[in-house]
Design an enzyme around this catalytic site. Structure first.
Site, PDB file in Angstrom:
ATOM      1  N   SER A 139      -2.129 -10.873  -8.186  1.00 11.16           N
ATOM      2  CA  SER A 139      -2.214  -9.998  -9.363  1.00 11.16           C
ATOM      3  C   SER A 139      -2.649 -10.685 -10.644  1.00 11.16           C
ATOM      4  O   SER A 139      -2.060 -10.486 -11.707  1.00 11.16           O
ATOM      5  CB  SER A 139      -0.886  -9.283  -9.608  1.00 11.16           C
ATOM      6  OG  SER A 139      -0.665  -8.377  -8.588  1.00 11.16           O
ATOM      7  N   SER A 140      -3.709 -11.476 -10.540  1.00 14.06           N
ATOM      8  CA  SER A 140      -4.248 -12.061 -11.770  1.00 14.06           C
ATOM      9  C   SER A 140      -4.729 -10.945 -12.716  1.00 14.06           C
ATOM     10  O   SER A 140      -4.576 -11.051 -13.930  1.00 14.06           O
ATOM     11  CB  SER A 140      -5.381 -13.030 -11.457  1.00 14.06           C
ATOM     12  OG  SER A 140      -6.407 -12.379 -10.750  1.00 14.06           O
ATOM     13  N   SER A 141      -5.266  -9.858 -12.158  1.00 13.43           N
ATOM     14  CA  SER A 141      -5.772  -8.765 -13.010  1.00 13.43           C
ATOM     15  C   SER A 141      -4.650  -8.093 -13.778  1.00 13.43           C
ATOM     16  O   SER A 141      -4.794  -7.786 -14.968  1.00 13.43           O
ATOM     17  CB  SER A 141      -6.444  -7.671 -12.180  1.00 13.43           C
ATOM     18  OG  SER A 141      -7.561  -8.163 -11.557  1.00 13.43           O
ATOM     19  N   HIS A 168       0.839  -1.210   0.000  1.00  7.76           N
ATOM     20  CA  HIS A 168       0.000   0.000   0.000  1.00  7.76           C
ATOM     21  C   HIS A 168       0.872   1.258   0.000  1.00  7.76           C
ATOM     22  O   HIS A 168       0.516   2.258   0.610  1.00  7.76           O
ATOM     23  CB  HIS A 168      -0.983   0.001   1.186  1.00  7.76           C
ATOM     24  CG  HIS A 168      -2.058  -1.033   1.016  1.00  7.76           C
ATOM     25  ND1 HIS A 168      -3.173  -0.825   0.240  1.00  7.76           N
ATOM     26  CD2 HIS A 168      -2.171  -2.298   1.496  1.00  7.76           C
ATOM     27  CE1 HIS A 168      -3.938  -1.910   0.263  1.00  7.76           C
ATOM     28  NE2 HIS A 168      -3.352  -2.818   1.012  1.00  7.76           N
ATOM     29  N   ASP A 223       1.708  -3.713  -9.504  1.00 10.33           N
ATOM     30  CA  ASP A 223       1.445  -5.051 -10.048  1.00 10.33           C
ATOM     31  C   ASP A 223       1.737  -5.092 -11.545  1.00 10.33           C
ATOM     32  O   ASP A 223       2.332  -6.051 -12.049  1.00 10.33           O
ATOM     33  CB  ASP A 223      -0.017  -5.436  -9.801  1.00 10.33           C
ATOM     34  CG  ASP A 223      -0.392  -5.351  -8.331  1.00 10.33           C
ATOM     35  OD1 ASP A 223       0.531  -5.272  -7.496  1.00 10.33           O
ATOM     36  OD2 ASP A 223      -1.593  -5.367  -8.027  1.00 10.33           O
TER      37      ASP A 223
END
Ligand code: GLA
Length: 390
Positions: free
Chosen positions: A134-136, A39, A180
């Site tokens: 972090s698949s996105s 973050h 990411d």
């Protein structure tokens, strides 16, 4: 057949099934695990992720008769697994998140003045969805790379990452930072990636040969992430505005100490996490390269406590799992929550011989856990690339 070959076979078959034709090109982009700097990317700080050997693969072929852009997503269920649109027209929103990742990349490229040529793609991956790996980003970067190469744009890693981030921010509605996508686009094999999230400068950090990176999946899938994530980001921005700085990276710890009593306690805790985390990134990078497991144990523990107590993105079960693995590891390595939080995974960076200790810590937790946790050790891989598929 290895993992990647199986994935290529699946995406090739999906392409044939959807379009009755053969794909001509294949592109891959990996997921990532973040070692430290959680973050802090949207606060313009430094982060240290590492790409893992789980990825999204895009198979691409020439357009059909309609000369539009067609996509099929093989992991997204039946209902709206296909999409089709004119890439030269203004981009409108699709019916689902994955469609908006694809459309968003075209829209973001258009904003950069680039035109995407019509094509057909099929997309499949093995980055677990909702696990904080972090698949996105892997999805967005793989699609961006495929479009860039197919349309002759030759975009560099940082531009691909920005484009995938814009798609996620403006079309999917998640206010994620750039970490990411940069990890997926720019990582170097065998290394973690020290990334300055303001300048996008990167320094590959070697992982000491005596260490390995283990991802411990809590099995708890995130829920409500987008709203809670966007809220955390807004809280950080509110503190930056309060102190009149561009981002929390620019907030002098002494100025914070002097002015923090004027802040709402929740905002104060959020900023305390970010400022502390910013200070941990360089020492963790040094300990990773130098194999200093006692330092890793201390720093990753501090980071976990800060994420749990000040940033409030952990869960009681995750804290128990982290405590159990930490007790089993001792000074042989560190463990902490990784990714956005609210579920997902822990990361352990520990001596290779300590794998049994990590397993023992997990087994102890699993005795009373509602959902069992499990561990897997990953090789740090290179970022997104065209891949050969024979
Ligand atoms: C998610 C976001 C990233 C980053 C992390 C937390 O993975 O996509 O941009 O903010 O959470 O470090």
């Amino acid at each position: 057949m290895d993992r990647r070959d199986r994935l290529i076979a699946r995406v090739r078959e999906g392409f044939r099934h959807a379009y009755g034709a053969e794909p001509t090109d294949f592109f891959a982009a990996p997921g990532r695990v973040n070692l430290i700097g959680e973050h802090v990317d949207y606060n313009d700080g430094f982060v240290l992720p590492c790409a893992i050997d789980r990825e999204t693969i895009v198979a691409l072929g020439p357009p059909g008769d309609a000369a539009c852009f067609e996509a099929v997503a093989l992991d997204m269920g039946e209902a709206d697994a296909r999409d089709s649109f004119d890439p030269a027209a203004p981009i409108t929103l699709g019916a689902s998140d994955w469609q908006n990742h694809v459309r968003g990349v075209v829209g973001a490229l258009a904003r950069h003045g680039h035109r995407v040529e019509p094509a057909r793609i099929a997309i499949a991956g093995d980055v677990p969805i909702g696990a904080g790996l972090s698949s996105s980003a892997a999805f967005g970067v793989a699609v961006a790379l495929a479009m860039s190469e197919h349309s002759g744009l030759g975009l560099d890693a940082a531009t691909l990452a920005r484009v995938a981030q814009i798609a996620e921010n403006d079309f999917v509605g998640c206010a994620c930072g750039i970490m990411d996508q940069m990890a997926s686009a720019a990582s170097v094999e065998g290394h973690a990636l020290l990334l300055d999230c303001r300048s996008l400068e990167t320094v590959p950090v070697p992982i000491h040969p005596g260490l390995e990176v283990t991802v411990i999946d809590t099995g708890i899938r995130r829920s409500l992430t987008e709203s809670a994530f966007n809220q955390r980001r807004a809280e950080c921005e509110a503190v930056a505005a309060h102190f009149g700085v561009r981002a929390l990276r620019d907030l002098d710890p002494a100025a914070f100490a002097e002015g923090e009593s004027d802040l709402d306690p929740v905002l104060r805790a959020r900023a305390r996490h970010v400022l502390g985390e910013l200070r941990r990134v360089e020492p963790v990078a040094a300990a990773l390269a130098g194999g200093d497991t006692a330092a890793l144990a201390a720093l990753l523990h501090e980071a976990h406590v800060s994420l749990s107590q000040d940033f409030d993105v952990s869960l009681p079960a995750i804290d128990r799992l982290a405590a159990s693995v930490r007790a089993a590891l001792g000074q042989r390595g560190g463990v902490r929550l990784t990714g956005a939080g609210f579920g997902g995974c822990l990361v352990a960076v520990a001596r290779c011989e300590a794998r049994g200790a990590i397993e023992a810590g997990i087994a102890c937790y699993n005795e009373t856990a509602a959902i069992p946790a499990s561990a897997e050790t990953f090789a740090p891989v290179a970022g997104a690339a065209r891949i050969a598929a024979s």
